[in-house]
Design a protein around this motif. Structure first.
Motif, PDB file in Angstrom:
ATOM      1  N   GLY A  41       0.836  -1.199   0.000  1.00  0.00           N
ATOM      2  CA  GLY A  41       0.000   0.000   0.000  1.00  0.00           C
ATOM      3  C   GLY A  41       0.862   1.237   0.000  1.00  0.00           C
ATOM      4  O   GLY A  41       2.044   1.201   0.363  1.00  0.00           O
ATOM      5  N   VAL A  42       0.288   2.365  -0.381  1.00  0.00           N
ATOM      6  CA  VAL A  42       1.034   3.618  -0.426  1.00  0.00           C
ATOM      7  C   VAL A  42       0.110   4.767  -0.046  1.00  0.00           C
ATOM      8  O   VAL A  42      -1.076   4.752  -0.380  1.00  0.00           O
ATOM      9  CB  VAL A  42       1.667   3.859  -1.822  1.00  0.00           C
ATOM     10  N   THR A  43       0.649   5.735   0.676  1.00  0.00           N
ATOM     11  CA  THR A  43      -0.121   6.919   1.053  1.00  0.00           C
ATOM     12  C   THR A  43       0.818   8.095   1.266  1.00  0.00           C
ATOM     13  O   THR A  43       2.021   7.918   1.513  1.00  0.00           O
ATOM     14  CB  THR A  43      -0.951   6.665   2.320  1.00  0.00           C
ATOM     15  N   GLY A  44       0.256   9.292   1.200  1.00  0.00           N
ATOM     16  CA  GLY A  44       1.022  10.516   1.454  1.00  0.00           C
ATOM     17  C   GLY A  44       0.124  11.721   1.289  1.00  0.00           C
ATOM     18  O   GLY A  44      -0.967  11.626   0.704  1.00  0.00           O
ATOM     19  N   GLY A  45       0.581  12.855   1.814  1.00  0.00           N
ATOM     20  CA  GLY A  45      -0.207  14.070   1.737  1.00  0.00           C
ATOM     21  C   GLY A  45       0.565  15.218   1.121  1.00  0.00           C
ATOM     22  O   GLY A  45       1.790  15.317   1.269  1.00  0.00           O
ATOM     23  N   SER A  46      -0.145  16.121   0.427  1.00  0.00           N
ATOM     24  CA  SER A  46       0.447  17.283  -0.229  1.00  0.00           C
ATOM     25  C   SER A  46       1.395  16.804  -1.334  1.00  0.00           C
ATOM     26  O   SER A  46       0.951  16.124  -2.255  1.00  0.00           O
ATOM     27  CB  SER A  46       1.138  18.173   0.809  1.00  0.00           C
ATOM     28  N   TYR A  47       2.687  17.110  -1.256  1.00  0.00           N
ATOM     29  CA  TYR A  47       3.610  16.516  -2.229  1.00  0.00           C
ATOM     30  C   TYR A  47       3.518  14.990  -2.155  1.00  0.00           C
ATOM     31  O   TYR A  47       3.585  14.302  -3.175  1.00  0.00           O
ATOM     32  CB  TYR A  47       5.034  16.975  -1.965  1.00  0.00           C
TER      33      TYR A  47
END
Length: 671
Positions: free
Chosen positions: A525-531
């Protein structure tokens, strides 16, 4: 054996534990060095943030709560004689200055200004405070907050008339006609005097040791929307005369006077690499007019670049002069650590308090070479420590989250380095689930930070600990563009979004799959915010290796981002390298939306309604395209929240956000 059994009984931290966490910050030594006042923030039974002042007595180590109630008390500052503490509180409605006698008694309200007050600073002679307020074109200092309440009650709908490029801000919303004004407040009488006429923003200010001059930072160029410098001005308090001491080429903050008043120090840079420029420590000789970057030859970023979800609103300690006036203490970001350093006036840099941790608050003893530091570690939410400035030895003073930490089993990230595809060395960390059993295979979630000019590192991160506690391995890395690895590294992402930064992250995935046999490569799985949200979108548009993804407050289309973001009109050119009329094809090439038809990964899209940094239309475009293509997706919109939802947003929405992230990965990674 008993210890092992006890450890097995501990549980993983949960999303709901957010409501039990206590946040300590902003320690301040008393003038005699015997006591420390600090702030402790909590979330109350009504699921609202509260903060209060606490007093630590060094002689016996006892901590006593000093303020109570349902308000937010913060930013405590001792008077020079130690008899009074000025602090900010919203207990009356707007945030105002209150005075608390240190020998006992009730706090009294000093200001009641219509638009509130910020950043109170005592004059060294103790006669007055200087602070910031804001005023509209027709407003005066005589107007009080009660008038503001009445105006709110009878306010009618009116159109917003826009005639400036910078007409909105993620932090403050849509711009009105209010401007920052420096004010002087007589402590005895409460009389308030305006020291400046009004500026778009005053970024920092400091009072000289003789209490006669205020240094402040502002943008007073003819076209402030087109210039991004911040100059330093000196204001003579009695005469009102203002003198600019910089040349319009730098971006400065964190002003600090030397003990003898002959030198002014600041943190900043001259925009050589625009937003990717490393901060330096500067000094200004006020008699000779010379300015000099003391850390010019040090390839490290001055300041706290750490990404986390616990301490983003902690006040920065800035620059603190040593008592001899021979140099300054400051924070710097290096390889995932935020530590304390000292720079002498000859440019010699000495580590003072270093280690694998995040030092996010500091106060230095007025007479001894010791300090009180607020420190967070991956398995310690944040506490106060006494530290020696000679050898860096630390002693823990508080244990504010002991009850919670005693019942949870936190994951200790393992730090490592790995080669990217072109041979660059990248730093990463891997968190194992706390109860990983021999031979067990678990899914991996990749976390990607925002910025991109920021860094992950050795700090407590609730979201990641929640995922580890749910049984996931968690990988986080600092791809090129991150702070902590020098100027060339942090600048390398500019003009190459989705290029080698993407390869850095994917090389990290390959590395942990090869070196850690407990990861199930079929459940990524992958996640992140903004950039990090941009990169999540980019990844799922360029590979099908991930079985689930969560994109948060993301960028999907640079063409529209240019015109809708509060920083889009300059950030787009600074980071991608062009604007909409010169090279729209290039902006489209770097836009994840261009590759939406390639996305097969189930994608959860989280976005705040009042995010003006990466406006929600970025999420809407991506969501509609995916739904039109009949792909697995869901859009969750958070009302009354901005770009900082995960760090300082409404507590109930922070909890909902975590529930959606955990639920999505559970659905598609089969935990």
């Amino acid at each position: 054996m008993n210890l092992q059994n006890a450890k097995k009984k501990l549980r993983g931290i949960t999303s709901e534990d957010l409501f039990r966490i206590r946040f300590v910050s902003d320690p301040q030594f008393s003038p005699d060095g015997e006591k420390v006042i600090f702030v402790q923030k909590t979330i109350d039974d009504e699921q609202e943030y509260r903060s209060h002042l606490f007093l630590l007595t060094l002689a016996d180590g006892k901590v006593k709560q000093w303020t109570f109630g349902k308000g937010k008390d913060a930013f405590p500052r001792w008077s020079p004689d130690g008899k009074t503490i000025a602090f900010l509180s919203n207990r009356s409605d707007k945030t105002q200055i209150w005075l608390l006698p240190t020998d006992g008694g009730e706090a009294r309200q000093l200001t009641a200004l219509k638009n509130g007050v910020r950043h109170p600073c005592w004059s060294p002679d103790g006669r007055f405070l200087v602070a910031l307020t804001s005023l509209g074109k027709e407003e005066t200092l005589e107007e009080r907050e009660e008038q503001n309440k009445k105006e709110k009650e009878k306010r009618k709908l009116t159109p917003l008339i826009v005639d400036r490029l910078q007409y909105k801000s993620d932090a403050a919303g849509f711009r009105d006609d209010k401007q920052d004004v420096l004010i002087r407040i007589n402590v005895e009488t409460g009389e308030i005097q305006a020291l400046t006429d009004g500026d778009d923003e005053i970024g920092s200010f400091a009072i000289s040791p003789d209490s006669k001059t205020v240094a402040f930072i502002a943008n007073r160029s003819d076209e402030p929307d087109f210039t991004f410098t911040r100059d330093i001005f000196l204001l003579d308090i009695d005469s009102g005369k203002t003198t600019k001491i910089t040349d319009g080429k730098g971006f400065f903050t964190s002003l600090s006077w030397s003990p003898d008043g002959k030198t002014l120090a600041a943190i900043g840079h001259e925009l050589e690499y625009l937003a990717a420029t490393l901060n330096r420590v500067w000094i200004f000789d006020l008699a000779g007019g010379e300015k000099r970057a003391l850390t010019a030859d040090w390839d490290m970023h001055v300041g706290d670049a750490m990404v986390g979800d616990m301490h983003s609103d902690a006040p920065s300690p800035g620059l603190i002069w040593d008592k001899e006036g021979n140099g300054m203490y400051f924070l710097a970001s290096e390889r995932g650590r935020v530590n304390l350093y000292h720079v002498a006036l000859d440019g010699t840099i000495t580590p003072s308090v270093v280690g694998d941790f995040h030092l996010y608050g500091l106060t230095i003893h007025p007479h001894q070479h010791i300090a009180i530091a607020a420190i967070s570690k991956p398995t310690c939410i944040g506490d106060l420590y006494t530290v020696s400035l000679h050898d860096g030895k630390r002693n823990k003073l508080t244990n504010v989250n002991k009850e919670l930490e005693d019942e949870i089993d936190l994951s200790e990230p393992e730090a490592f380095t790995y080669p990217s595809r072109d041979g660059w060395t990248i730093q990463g960390w891997l968190m194992k689930p706390p109860h990983l059993e021999q031979g067990q295979k678990v899914p991996l979630i990749v976390e990607i930070h925002g910025g991109p000019h920021a860094m992950y590192g050795f700090t407590f991160f609730h979201e990641m600990q929640v995922l580890a506690g749910k049984g996931y391995a968690v990988l986080f890395t600092n791809p090129r563009g991150s702070h902590g690895y020098g100027q060339t590294f942090v600048n390398a992402v500019r003009g190459d979004y989705g290029g080698m930064d993407y390869e850095d992250i994917m090389s990290g995935v390959d590395y942990v799959l090869e070196h850690f046999d407990f990861i199930d490569e079929t459940r990524l799985g992958v996640t992140g915010g903004s950039y990090g949200g941009f990169m999540t979108n980019w990844i799922v548009g360029h590979t099908d290796r991930f079985k689930a993804a969560v994109t948060q407050r993301s960028i999907s289309n640079w063409l529209s981002f240019y015109g809708v973001s509060d920083i889009g009109y300059f950030f787009t050119e600074w980071e991608v390298g062009c604007n909409v009329w010169e090279d729209p094809e290039r902006l489209w090439h770097h836009s994840p939306l261009k590759y939406v038809k390639n996305i097969q990964t189930p994608l959860l899209i989280l976005h705040s309604e009042k995010d003006y940094r990466c406006p929600i239309e970025q999420a809407e475009q991506l969501f509609i395209a995916l739904k039109h293509l009949k792909r697995e997706t869901k859009l969750v919109r958070f009302p009354e929240a901005n770009h900082d939802l995960s760090r300082s947003g409404p507590p109930t929405l922070r909890l909902e956000r975590l529930h959606h992230i955990v639920g999505w990965f559970e659905q598609y990674l089969s935990i």
